[in-house]
Design a protein around this motif. Structure first.
Motif, PDB file in Angstrom:
ATOM      1  N   LEU A 181       0.823  -1.187   0.000  1.00 39.60           N
ATOM      2  CA  LEU A 181       0.000   0.000   0.000  1.00 39.60           C
ATOM      3  C   LEU A 181       0.865   1.247   0.000  1.00 39.60           C
ATOM      4  O   LEU A 181       1.936   1.267   0.556  1.00 39.60           O
ATOM      5  CB  LEU A 181      -0.891   0.017   1.253  1.00 39.60           C
ATOM      6  CG  LEU A 181      -1.875  -1.145   1.366  1.00 39.60           C
ATOM      7  CD1 LEU A 181      -2.669  -1.001   2.632  1.00 39.60           C
ATOM      8  CD2 LEU A 181      -2.790  -1.178   0.173  1.00 39.60           C
ATOM      9  N   VAL A 182       0.379   2.290  -0.611  1.00 40.97           N
ATOM     10  CA  VAL A 182       1.105   3.553  -0.639  1.00 40.97           C
ATOM     11  C   VAL A 182       0.157   4.688  -0.385  1.00 40.97           C
ATOM     12  O   VAL A 182      -1.043   4.584  -0.590  1.00 40.97           O
ATOM     13  CB  VAL A 182       1.796   3.781  -2.009  1.00 40.97           C
ATOM     14  CG1 VAL A 182       2.882   2.763  -2.258  1.00 40.97           C
ATOM     15  CG2 VAL A 182       0.762   3.756  -3.131  1.00 40.97           C
ATOM     16  N   VAL A 206       6.948   1.377   9.229  1.00 44.04           N
ATOM     17  CA  VAL A 206       8.061   2.321   9.152  1.00 44.04           C
ATOM     18  C   VAL A 206       9.179   1.803   8.254  1.00 44.04           C
ATOM     19  O   VAL A 206       9.629   2.500   7.327  1.00 44.04           O
ATOM     20  CB  VAL A 206       8.603   2.641  10.560  1.00 44.04           C
ATOM     21  CG1 VAL A 206       9.838   3.536  10.462  1.00 44.04           C
ATOM     22  CG2 VAL A 206       7.526   3.316  11.398  1.00 44.04           C
ATOM     23  N   ILE A 207       9.655   0.594   8.504  1.00 35.73           N
ATOM     24  CA  ILE A 207      10.772   0.060   7.732  1.00 35.73           C
ATOM     25  C   ILE A 207      10.439  -0.073   6.240  1.00 35.73           C
ATOM     26  O   ILE A 207      11.241   0.351   5.393  1.00 35.73           O
ATOM     27  CB  ILE A 207      11.246  -1.281   8.334  1.00 35.73           C
ATOM     28  CG1 ILE A 207      12.005  -1.002   9.648  1.00 35.73           C
ATOM     29  CG2 ILE A 207      12.135  -2.043   7.353  1.00 35.73           C
ATOM     30  CD1 ILE A 207      12.488  -2.238  10.361  1.00 35.73           C
ATOM     31  N   PRO A 208       9.285  -0.630   5.863  1.00 34.85           N
ATOM     32  CA  PRO A 208       8.981  -0.710   4.420  1.00 34.85           C
ATOM     33  C   PRO A 208       8.961   0.652   3.735  1.00 34.85           C
ATOM     34  O   PRO A 208       9.402   0.771   2.584  1.00 34.85           O
ATOM     35  CB  PRO A 208       7.594  -1.370   4.392  1.00 34.85           C
ATOM     36  CG  PRO A 208       7.530  -2.163   5.645  1.00 34.85           C
ATOM     37  CD  PRO A 208       8.257  -1.334   6.664  1.00 34.85           C
ATOM     38  N   PHE A 209       8.472   1.680   4.440  1.00 37.18           N
ATOM     39  CA  PHE A 209       8.428   3.010   3.829  1.00 37.18           C
ATOM     40  C   PHE A 209       9.822   3.510   3.494  1.00 37.18           C
ATOM     41  O   PHE A 209      10.084   4.004   2.389  1.00 37.18           O
ATOM     42  CB  PHE A 209       7.724   3.997   4.760  1.00 37.18           C
ATOM     43  CG  PHE A 209       7.740   5.412   4.231  1.00 37.18           C
ATOM     44  CD1 PHE A 209       6.786   5.834   3.320  1.00 37.18           C
ATOM     45  CD2 PHE A 209       8.721   6.308   4.625  1.00 37.18           C
ATOM     46  CE1 PHE A 209       6.811   7.126   2.808  1.00 37.18           C
ATOM     47  CE2 PHE A 209       8.748   7.612   4.121  1.00 37.18           C
ATOM     48  CZ  PHE A 209       7.787   8.012   3.214  1.00 37.18           C
ATOM     49  N   PHE A 210      10.752   3.392   4.457  1.00 41.13           N
ATOM     50  CA  PHE A 210      12.092   3.922   4.235  1.00 41.13           C
ATOM     51  C   PHE A 210      12.964   2.981   3.402  1.00 41.13           C
ATOM     52  O   PHE A 210      14.013   3.396   2.911  1.00 41.13           O
ATOM     53  CB  PHE A 210      12.755   4.255   5.569  1.00 41.13           C
ATOM     54  CG  PHE A 210      12.156   5.454   6.232  1.00 41.13           C
ATOM     55  CD1 PHE A 210      12.378   6.720   5.723  1.00 41.13           C
ATOM     56  CD2 PHE A 210      11.345   5.320   7.343  1.00 41.13           C
ATOM     57  CE1 PHE A 210      11.810   7.836   6.316  1.00 41.13           C
ATOM     58  CE2 PHE A 210      10.773   6.429   7.949  1.00 41.13           C
ATOM     59  CZ  PHE A 210      11.000   7.693   7.428  1.00 41.13           C
ATOM     60  N   GLN A 211      12.551   1.734   3.249  1.00 40.84           N
ATOM     61  CA  GLN A 211      13.237   0.874   2.294  1.00 40.84           C
ATOM     62  C   GLN A 211      12.869   1.270   0.867  1.00 40.84           C
ATOM     63  O   GLN A 211      13.695   1.214  -0.038  1.00 40.84           O
ATOM     64  CB  GLN A 211      12.881  -0.598   2.553  1.00 40.84           C
ATOM     65  CG  GLN A 211      13.572  -1.180   3.769  1.00 40.84           C
ATOM     66  CD  GLN A 211      13.153  -2.607   4.062  1.00 40.84           C
ATOM     67  OE1 GLN A 211      12.017  -3.003   3.789  1.00 40.84           O
ATOM     68  NE2 GLN A 211      14.065  -3.386   4.617  1.00 40.84           N
ATOM     69  N   GLU A 212      11.634   1.670   0.679  1.00 42.63           N
ATOM     70  CA  GLU A 212      11.174   2.088  -0.638  1.00 42.63           C
ATOM     71  C   GLU A 212      11.565   3.534  -0.952  1.00 42.63           C
ATOM     72  O   GLU A 212      11.814   3.882  -2.112  1.00 42.63           O
ATOM     73  CB  GLU A 212       9.649   1.946  -0.733  1.00 42.63           C
ATOM     74  CG  GLU A 212       9.096   2.260  -2.104  1.00 42.63           C
ATOM     75  CD  GLU A 212       7.619   1.937  -2.225  1.00 42.63           C
ATOM     76  OE1 GLU A 212       7.011   2.338  -3.228  1.00 42.63           O
ATOM     77  OE2 GLU A 212       7.072   1.289  -1.309  1.00 42.63           O
ATOM     78  N   ASN A 213      11.629   4.365   0.086  1.00 42.84           N
ATOM     79  CA  ASN A 213      11.956   5.786  -0.074  1.00 42.84           C
ATOM     80  C   ASN A 213      13.192   6.083   0.770  1.00 42.84           C
ATOM     81  O   ASN A 213      13.083   6.421   1.939  1.00 42.84           O
ATOM     82  CB  ASN A 213      10.777   6.659   0.360  1.00 42.84           C
ATOM     83  CG  ASN A 213       9.494   6.268  -0.338  1.00 42.84           C
ATOM     84  OD1 ASN A 213       9.286   6.565  -1.508  1.00 42.84           O
ATOM     85  ND2 ASN A 213       8.610   5.570   0.375  1.00 42.84           N
ATOM     86  N   GLN A 214      14.353   5.939   0.168  1.00 42.55           N
ATOM     87  CA  GLN A 214      15.594   5.920   0.928  1.00 42.55           C
ATOM     88  C   GLN A 214      15.986   7.301   1.457  1.00 42.55           C
ATOM     89  O   GLN A 214      15.813   8.316   0.785  1.00 42.55           O
ATOM     90  CB  GLN A 214      16.717   5.360   0.061  1.00 42.55           C
ATOM     91  CG  GLN A 214      16.491   3.919  -0.352  1.00 42.55           C
ATOM     92  CD  GLN A 214      17.652   3.356  -1.149  1.00 42.55           C
ATOM     93  OE1 GLN A 214      18.682   4.005  -1.313  1.00 42.55           O
ATOM     94  NE2 GLN A 214      17.497   2.135  -1.635  1.00 42.55           N
ATOM     95  N   LEU A 215      16.512   7.283   2.666  1.00 43.70           N
ATOM     96  CA  LEU A 215      17.086   8.479   3.262  1.00 43.70           C
ATOM     97  C   LEU A 215      18.349   8.859   2.492  1.00 43.70           C
ATOM     98  O   LEU A 215      19.009   8.001   1.905  1.00 43.70           O
ATOM     99  CB  LEU A 215      17.410   8.229   4.738  1.00 43.70           C
ATOM    100  CG  LEU A 215      16.191   7.917   5.611  1.00 43.70           C
ATOM    101  CD1 LEU A 215      16.627   7.281   6.926  1.00 43.70           C
ATOM    102  CD2 LEU A 215      15.382   9.167   5.873  1.00 43.70           C
TER     103      LEU A 215
END
Length: 210
Positions: A16-17, A136-145
């Motif tokens: 989901l996004v 949290v983790i899936p979001f930042f895995q897909e949208n990298q810092l």
């Protein structure tokens, strides 16, 4: 063709996004499956990109992925507590509330200050292992810092993996987590590794490892 109705769906891992979520003028339209993005207008997709960019930049500057090790009633007497935190002053409290609504998890806490600072601090915190793992983790895995904070995030993910494998429940596992946390954020020495209890346990842990 019948009209397509897009309902609100809860966040479910990478499947989901967020779509059409503007934080500045908070307007949440809906969640949608990735496969449905083509049915939505370009404006909504553009808003999603702006929102994702805002969150990545915000967390790059103000966020923190940390792990603390505290005494607990476990077999080793210690336990690791991972936490995702974003801190802001009272004037920017709404930004933290926006994050909470976006991720649909966590809590906002107040850190009252009575020194020479003019406003209290607020902290958006996610401590639930399930929420960290699934949201949290899936979001930042897909949208990298984009800053050095990405390295802390990758180490944070490794700690969550160890916890998921239940390795934090034995001496070798909690020692590995402690060594990882020493290299995160400000790289402070681990009080757990320096503790007298750990020093006394070291020979026993070596025997177990062999």
């Amino acid at each position: 063709m019948a009209a397509v109705t897009i309902t609100v769906l809860r966040f479910f891992g990478k499947a989901l996004v967020k779509l059409g979520y503007m934080l500045e003028n908070l307007s949440i339209l809906h969640y949608s499956l990735k496969g449905s993005e083509n049915m939505l207008g370009a404006d909504n997709q553009q808003e999603r990109l702006k929102t994702v960019g805002w969150i990545v930049g915000f967390v790059d500057g103000e966020g923190c992925f940390s792990v603390t090790i505290q005494k607990a009633t476990t077999a080793t007497g210690w336990q690791g507590f991972p936490e995702f935190v974003v801190t802001q002053g009272e004037k920017s409290l709404q930004a933290l509330l926006d994050l909470k609504e976006f991720f649909e998890c966590g809590k906002v806490f107040i850190n009252r200050r009575y020194d020479n600072h003019r406003e209290h601090l607020y902290r958006f915190c996610v401590r639930s292992i399930a929420d960290l793992r699934d949201k949290v983790i899936p979001f930042f895995q897909e949208n990298q810092l984009r800053t050095a904070k990405r390295e802390d995030f990758l180490k944070f993910v490794r700690v969550l993996e160890l916890i998921g494998e239940r390795k934090h429940l034995n001496s070798d596992g909690i020692m590995e987590i402690a060594r990882i946390t020493e290299t995160m954020n400000r790289k402070k020495p681990s009080k757990f590794l320096e503790s007298s209890e750990t020093t006394r346990q070291a020979p026993v842990m070596s025997q177990v490892k062999i």
